[in-house]
Design a protein around this motif. Structure first.
Motif, PDB file in Angstrom:
ATOM      1  N   ARG A 174       0.827  -1.211   0.000  1.00 23.31           N
ATOM      2  CA  ARG A 174       0.000   0.000   0.000  1.00 23.31           C
ATOM      3  C   ARG A 174       0.859   1.257   0.000  1.00 23.31           C
ATOM      4  NH1 ARG A 174      -3.081  -2.035   4.486  1.00 23.31           N
ATOM      5  NH2 ARG A 174      -4.265  -3.627   3.417  1.00 23.31           N
ATOM      6  N   ARG A 178       1.285   5.409  -2.044  1.00 22.36           N
ATOM      7  CA  ARG A 178       1.077   6.485  -1.056  1.00 22.36           C
ATOM      8  C   ARG A 178      -0.282   6.322  -0.367  1.00 22.36           C
ATOM      9  NH1 ARG A 178       4.927  10.222  -1.301  1.00 22.36           N
ATOM     10  NH2 ARG A 178       6.184  10.349  -3.178  1.00 22.36           N
ATOM     11  N   ASN A 179      -0.627   5.097  -0.094  1.00 24.77           N
ATOM     12  CA  ASN A 179      -1.879   4.806   0.596  1.00 24.77           C
ATOM     13  C   ASN A 179      -1.503   4.449   2.032  1.00 24.77           C
ATOM     14  OD1 ASN A 179      -4.021   3.377   1.763  1.00 24.77           O
ATOM     15  ND2 ASN A 179      -4.744   2.608  -0.207  1.00 24.77           N
ATOM     16  N   ALA A 181      -3.504   3.719   4.450  1.00 26.17           N
ATOM     17  CA  ALA A 181      -4.516   2.946   5.173  1.00 26.17           C
ATOM     18  C   ALA A 181      -3.885   1.739   5.842  1.00 26.17           C
ATOM     19  CB  ALA A 181      -5.609   2.500   4.204  1.00 26.17           C
ATOM     20  N   THR A 292      -9.141   5.573  -0.189  1.00 24.27           N
ATOM     21  CA  THR A 292      -7.715   5.899  -0.356  1.00 24.27           C
ATOM     22  C   THR A 292      -7.274   5.469  -1.757  1.00 24.27           C
ATOM     23  OG1 THR A 292      -7.324   3.798   0.695  1.00 24.27           O
ATOM     24  CG2 THR A 292      -7.052   5.735   2.079  1.00 24.27           C
ATOM     25  N   ALA A 293      -6.038   5.833  -2.133  1.00 27.93           N
ATOM     26  CA  ALA A 293      -5.572   5.562  -3.508  1.00 27.93           C
ATOM     27  C   ALA A 293      -5.372   4.068  -3.761  1.00 27.93           C
ATOM     28  CB  ALA A 293      -4.249   6.291  -3.717  1.00 27.93           C
ATOM     29  N   TRP A 294      -5.763   3.630  -4.947  1.00 27.99           N
ATOM     30  CA  TRP A 294      -5.545   2.231  -5.336  1.00 27.99           C
ATOM     31  C   TRP A 294      -4.522   2.116  -6.454  1.00 27.99           C
ATOM     32  CZ3 TRP A 294     -11.457   0.749  -5.539  1.00 27.99           C
ATOM     33  CH2 TRP A 294     -11.956   0.723  -4.226  1.00 27.99           C
ATOM     34  N   SER A 296      -0.816   4.137  -8.348  1.00 33.37           N
ATOM     35  CA  SER A 296       0.133   5.234  -8.455  1.00 33.37           C
ATOM     36  C   SER A 296       0.366   5.454  -9.944  1.00 33.37           C
ATOM     37  CB  SER A 296       1.435   4.842  -7.760  1.00 33.37           C
ATOM     38  OG  SER A 296       2.519   5.344  -8.480  1.00 33.37           O
ATOM     39  N   ALA A 307      -6.380  -3.577  -1.434  1.00 31.85           N
ATOM     40  CA  ALA A 307      -7.021  -2.287  -1.700  1.00 31.85           C
ATOM     41  C   ALA A 307      -8.212  -2.041  -0.782  1.00 31.85           C
ATOM     42  CB  ALA A 307      -7.471  -2.217  -3.158  1.00 31.85           C
ATOM     43  N   HIS A 308      -9.045  -3.067  -0.572  1.00 38.55           N
ATOM     44  CA  HIS A 308     -10.352  -2.771   0.031  1.00 38.55           C
ATOM     45  C   HIS A 308     -10.942  -3.949   0.797  1.00 38.55           C
ATOM     46  CE1 HIS A 308     -11.486  -5.113  -3.396  1.00 38.55           C
ATOM     47  NE2 HIS A 308     -11.042  -4.204  -4.234  1.00 38.55           N
ATOM     48  N   GLU A 347      -9.770   2.645 -11.461  1.00 42.07           N
ATOM     49  CA  GLU A 347     -10.023   2.943 -10.046  1.00 42.07           C
ATOM     50  C   GLU A 347     -11.406   3.564  -9.862  1.00 42.07           C
ATOM     51  OE1 GLU A 347      -7.206   4.960  -6.826  1.00 42.07           O
ATOM     52  OE2 GLU A 347      -8.595   6.382  -7.701  1.00 42.07           O
TER      53      GLU A 347
END
Ligand SMILES: Cc1cc2nc3c(=O)[nH]c(=O)nc-3n(C[C@H](O)[C@H](O)[C@H](O)COP(=O)(O)OP(=O)(O)OC[C@H]3O[C@@H](n4cnc5c(N)ncnc54)[C@H](O)[C@@H]3O)c2cc1C
Length: 405
Positions: A174, A178-179, A181, A292-294, A296, A307-308, A347
């Motif tokens: 992650r 830059r995630n 989470a 949050t970002a998935w 880059s 991711a989730h 995304e």
């Protein structure tokens, strides 16, 4: 002459998400390398439900015939009151599901799904799977990415178009998008056990009448789900209670007093299962924030639980991982001139779907764990609904089909 951008796709993790993504990219002509941290793909985990939105993709990728021998096509999902064992609602599956959603609803052991995917991966000349190999880092450059992989204490570099990070709920990748989470403990634990159909627990469940169906027994603050796996020779049993954080594990343990306390209002035949199934393995349910970002723009995409990760109350964890892998490959193929545009479109599309599915899971938990007048109203509502009507309410979820790209 300028060097061409690589088409080589590098995948971290050979779980359901990583193996599906490998096949989805390979059928679109991309060479793929999959690196899996575990020394081998082991027989771990318990049961999974594979709804038609997932099996449609497995069929498209050619995996379904290999899986069908070991999976089960249950006849229905039956919701029951855990204290009386009486049926309160039913969603027809079996042939009805296949007719309605144009793909089967299956239940399977996680290892059988992983084996079916891995067998297909092995037959695919465009995919190289390496076990005992941990992806450590990624460096972007003008032609793609260079990924650092650690094997037996040695670091090697592999270059490619992009890194697909499918490293599960406790993802280390992650940070590469830059995630920030973290996997959060939900406060809920899943008590899991797979028993033989002819065991004491298996026979007790057969007497309750669960044969060939998915059953969810609902009680205040608790529910238990059971369904057949392993071609019907075994039953997966999973009970959900509140519990303690016991670390990052799929197979922890807790005192069964907690389970029995949560089951205290259930029928004696059900309560007896707490002792009869043998040793439960406990999975502390973790989730990962979805906002949050998935990806880059430098060429990394997070898929599946990385991711989730969501609570399992909509039984969609594996299905969302399968959808992610297929749709990611489709988007990358559709925009060969801009990986960033492809990942951004992917995304946005996935976020809408994942949020809706996660919401459904949260709703299921509230409804299934309700007590008192809320539970009475729920039972009344479910009993008044025809099975076909309950199926209609699932069209958006099970009838979903990815665009052909
Ligand atoms: C051991 C195990 C047992 C499970 N049991 C169940 C179950 O019984 N029922 C259920 O509903 N769900 C279970 N799950 C979760 C379920 O598989 C997932 O929710 C869903 O299928 C999404 O899968 P995924 O591929 O995103 O993640 P996962 O299935 O967690 O796969 C992630 C993979 O990435 C590998 N990995 C991690 N870090 C790295 C790295 N740096 N480099 C290379 N590889 C890496 C891991 O070893 C793992 O194989 C289990 C998962 C695991 C790992």
């Amino acid at each position: 002459m300028a060097e061409a951008r690589s088409r080589h796709v590098i995948i971290a993790g050979a779980g359901v998400a990583g193996l599906t993504a490998a096949l989805a990219f390979a059928v679109r002509g991309y060479p793929v390398s999959v690196f899996e941290r575990a020394p081998r793909l082991e027989e771990v985990g318990a049961g999974l439900q594979l709804s038609p939105n997932a099996t449609r993709i497995l069929d498209r990728l050619g995996v379904l015939p290999g899986l069908r021998n070991m999976a089960v096509r249950p006849d229905a999902v039956v919701l029951r009151d855990a204290s009386s064992l009486a049926e309160i609602g039913r969603v027809p599956l079996g042939a009805a599901a296949e007719w309605r959603w144009k793909a089967p609803y299956l239940t399977a052991h996680r290892a059988d799904l992983q084996n079916a995917l891995a067998a297909h991966v092995e037959r695919e000349p465009g995919i190289k799977l390496t076990t005992g190999a941990t992806v450590r880092d990624v460096t972007p450059h003008s032609l793609g990415v260079t990924v650092s992989v650690e094997t037996a204490g040695r670091i090697s570099q592999v270059s490619g178009l992009m890194l697909v990070a499918a490293d599960g709920v406790w993802s280390d990748m992650r940070r590469l998008v830059r995630n920030a989470a973290k996997a959060d403990f939900s406060g809920q634990v899943a008590w899991r056990r797979t028993v033989r159909a002819d065991s004491v627990a298996g026979r007790a469940l057969a007497r309750i009448g669960v044969g060939g169906t998915v059953n969810a027994f609902l009680s205040p603050g608790f529910h238990l789900v059971t369904y057949p796996v392993r071609a019907g020779s075994a039953l997966n049993i999973v009970a959900f209670t509140t519990g303690k954080a016991i670390g990052e594990t799929w197979s922890g343990s807790l005192d069964t007093k907690i389970l029995k306390q949560a089951m205290r209002r259930t029928a004696p035949a059900l309560l007896q299962l707490a002792d009869d199934v043998g040793e439960w393995t406990v999975w502390p349910i973790h989730t990962v924030r979805h906002d949050t970002a998935w990806f880059s723009p430098k060429g990394v995409a997070l898929i599946g639980d990385a991711a989730h990760a969501m609570t399992p109350y909509a039984a969609q964890g594996a299905a969302m991982a399968i959808e992610d892998g297929e749709t990611l490959a489709g988007h990358v193929l559709a925009r060969p001139d801009s990986l960033t545009a492809a990942l951004s479109a992917w995304e946005a599309e996935r976020r809408r779907r994942i949020e809706r599915v996660a919401r459904r899971g949260r709703l299921n938990r509230i409804a299934w764990h309700a007590g008192g007048p809320v539970a009475a109203a729920r039972n009344l509502l479910l009993r008044s609904r025809k099975p076909e009507k309950l199926a209609t309410g699932l069209d958006w979820l099970y009838g979903w089909t990815p665009d052909q790209r």
